[in-house]
Write a protein that holds these residues in place. Structure first.
Motif, mmCIF file in Angstrom:
data_model
loop_
_atom_site.group_PDB
_atom_site.id
_atom_site.type_symbol
_atom_site.label_atom_id
_atom_site.label_comp_id
_atom_site.label_asym_id
_atom_site.label_seq_id
_atom_site.Cartn_x
_atom_site.Cartn_y
_atom_site.Cartn_z
ATOM 1 N N ASN A 57 38.928 7.692 42.146
ATOM 2 C CA ASN A 57 39.394 7.167 40.870
ATOM 3 C C ASN A 57 40.110 5.836 41.071
ATOM 4 O O ASN A 57 40.619 5.539 42.150
ATOM 5 C CB ASN A 57 40.341 8.159 40.197
ATOM 6 C CG ASN A 57 39.619 9.410 39.727
ATOM 7 O OD1 ASN A 57 38.410 9.381 39.501
ATOM 8 N ND2 ASN A 57 40.348 10.499 39.576
ATOM 9 N N HIS B 149 42.971 2.796 39.312
ATOM 10 C CA HIS B 149 44.308 2.865 38.737
ATOM 11 C C HIS B 149 44.811 1.483 38.327
ATOM 12 O O HIS B 149 44.322 0.455 38.798
ATOM 13 C CB HIS B 149 45.310 3.490 39.712
ATOM 14 C CG HIS B 149 45.514 2.682 40.957
ATOM 15 N ND1 HIS B 149 44.941 3.008 42.165
ATOM 16 C CD2 HIS B 149 46.241 1.542 41.204
ATOM 17 C CE1 HIS B 149 45.289 2.121 43.079
ATOM 18 N NE2 HIS B 149 46.099 1.221 42.520
ATOM 19 N N ARG C 164 48.579 0.080 38.596
ATOM 20 C CA ARG C 164 49.858 0.524 39.169
ATOM 21 C C ARG C 164 50.875 -0.609 39.150
ATOM 22 O O ARG C 164 50.557 -1.760 39.464
ATOM 23 C CB ARG C 164 49.674 1.007 40.607
ATOM 24 C CG ARG C 164 50.938 1.652 41.191
ATOM 25 C CD ARG C 164 50.836 1.824 42.699
ATOM 26 N NE ARG C 164 49.698 2.607 43.126
ATOM 27 C CZ ARG C 164 49.680 3.938 43.216
ATOM 28 N NH1 ARG C 164 50.750 4.631 42.859
ATOM 29 N NH2 ARG C 164 48.604 4.560 43.655
ATOM 30 N N ALA D 287 48.048 7.899 42.072
ATOM 31 C CA ALA D 287 48.194 7.494 40.671
ATOM 32 C C ALA D 287 48.210 8.691 39.725
ATOM 33 O O ALA D 287 48.837 8.640 38.661
ATOM 34 C CB ALA D 287 47.060 6.539 40.295
ATOM 35 N N LYS D 288 47.540 9.755 40.095
ATOM 36 C CA LYS D 288 47.497 10.956 39.259
ATOM 37 C C LYS D 288 48.890 11.487 38.969
ATOM 38 O O LYS D 288 49.149 12.064 37.904
ATOM 39 C CB LYS D 288 46.653 12.024 39.955
ATOM 40 C CG LYS D 288 46.469 13.310 39.175
ATOM 41 C CD LYS D 288 45.550 14.252 39.931
ATOM 42 C CE LYS D 288 45.305 15.534 39.129
ATOM 43 N NZ LYS D 288 44.358 16.441 39.837
ATOM 44 N N ALA E 253 52.027 4.474 37.088
ATOM 45 C CA ALA E 253 50.612 4.130 37.234
ATOM 46 C C ALA E 253 49.776 4.880 36.206
ATOM 47 O O ALA E 253 50.100 6.005 35.817
ATOM 48 C CB ALA E 253 50.117 4.458 38.644
ATOM 49 N N GLU F 223 46.025 6.394 35.824
ATOM 50 C CA GLU F 223 44.833 6.741 36.601
ATOM 51 C C GLU F 223 43.584 6.433 35.778
ATOM 52 O O GLU F 223 43.538 6.709 34.570
ATOM 53 C CB GLU F 223 44.854 8.216 36.981
ATOM 54 C CG GLU F 223 43.722 8.586 37.927
ATOM 55 C CD GLU F 223 43.738 10.055 38.319
ATOM 56 O OE1 GLU F 223 43.340 10.364 39.450
ATOM 57 O OE2 GLU F 223 44.139 10.890 37.475
#
Length: 293
Positions: free
Chosen positions: A184, A186, A188, A200-201, A206, A208
């Motif tokens: 994935n 991002h 950030r 990032a999740k 951030a 995602e």
């Protein structure tokens, strides 16, 4: 003036700047359409090229390192449909594209624009305010602060902290990565005093990105913030310079145009005598000066 009009967009060069307008063709990327018209000053360019293909050609601009906040924030990771510094050229317009290249190169030579890096942004970045929804959140930017808001797809641990408001003067870096394969992407923001170790999740600073249509628009938020951070090449302790579109103080009276062109002709003659310019380069540059006169 040199101009090329294509389905992919229109490029116009007036001797001082290139005006890049995206086309309305379905293949024009969402980021280019949203970004709109760009005015690239000659002093921001390191070069221009035209590449011929079997079905179409491609005009490409090469900017000086550090001149564009969008390029810095995305690190060269923009896919071709979204890259504002490329133009698809149809086969019957290859000659026009080569003419544009010659005109820009002559102007770069005539104005002796260096190809090296710069220590201040020469383009202003995207217009603000900005609001983009993609991936697991929405990023809003008003020029002074970033606000991150979460949606129903956000990881519970991240959403539990609520929306985030990040003042620009607390942000030390910004980056945008597109999704690639199973990885994935991002958007950030690195915040002063907060180490970046979380994916990032789970990172509350951030957004995602999962590879959907609006992901490239997050690059506009990254670029708008980047334009208001200290330039990466600026000396430590330097004040943040205003974006390139900010009002400027009145400049001193410019040298008379005709006298300046005569002086440039003399300089070109000296460069030829010293062997810096070849005969062909001197002839092209002289012709460009004479056109302006």
């Amino acid at each position: 003036m040199a101009e090329i009009i294509q389905k992919d967009g229109t490029w116009v060069f007036d001797g001082d700047a290139l005006r890049l307008t995206p086309g309305r063709d379905k293949n024009v990327g969402l980021l280019r359409r949203t970004l709109g018209e760009l005015v690239v000053p000659l002093r921001a360019l390191a070069g221009i090229s035209f590449e011929q293909g079997k079905k179409s050609g491609r005009l490409r601009l090469r900017l000086r390192d550090g001149a564009c906040p969008l390029l810095h924030a995305t690190g060269g990771r923009l896919a071709e449909p979204h890259d504002p510094y490329q133009l698809v050229v149809e086969p019957d317009r290859h000659g026009v594209a080569e003419y544009v290249v010659d005109e820009v190169r002559n102007a770069l030579l005539l104005d002796q624009v260096p190809a090296g890096p710069v220590d201040a942004y020469l383009l202003p970045g995207p217009s603000i305010p900005l609001s983009v929804s993609a991936g697991d959140g929405t990023a809003n930017f008003d020029g002074e602060r970033v606000r991150l808001e979460w949606n129903w797809k956000t990881e519970d641990a991240k959403a539990a902290g609520g929306a985030r408001t990040l003042p620009v003067d607390e942000i030390t870096a910004v980056e945008w990565y597109p999704s690639a394969g199973l990885e994935n992407g991002h958007l950030r923001f690195t915040v002063r005093g907060v180490p970046v170790k979380t994916p990032a999740k789970y990172d509350p600073n951030a957004v995602e990105l999962w590879g959907f249509r609006k992901d490239p628009l997050m690059a506009l938020v990254a670029a708008a913030v980047q334009a208001r951070l200290p330039h990466p090449a600026a000396a430590p302790g330097d004040a943040v310079r205003p974006p390139a579109d900010a009002p400027r103080a009145a400049a001193a009276p410019a040298e008379d145009g005709h006298d300046a062109l005569l002086r440039r002709l003399r300089e070109l003659g000296e460069l030829r005598r010293e062997g810096v310019l070849t005969e062909e380069e001197f002839t092209l540059a002289k012709q460009a000066v004479l056109k302006r006169m």
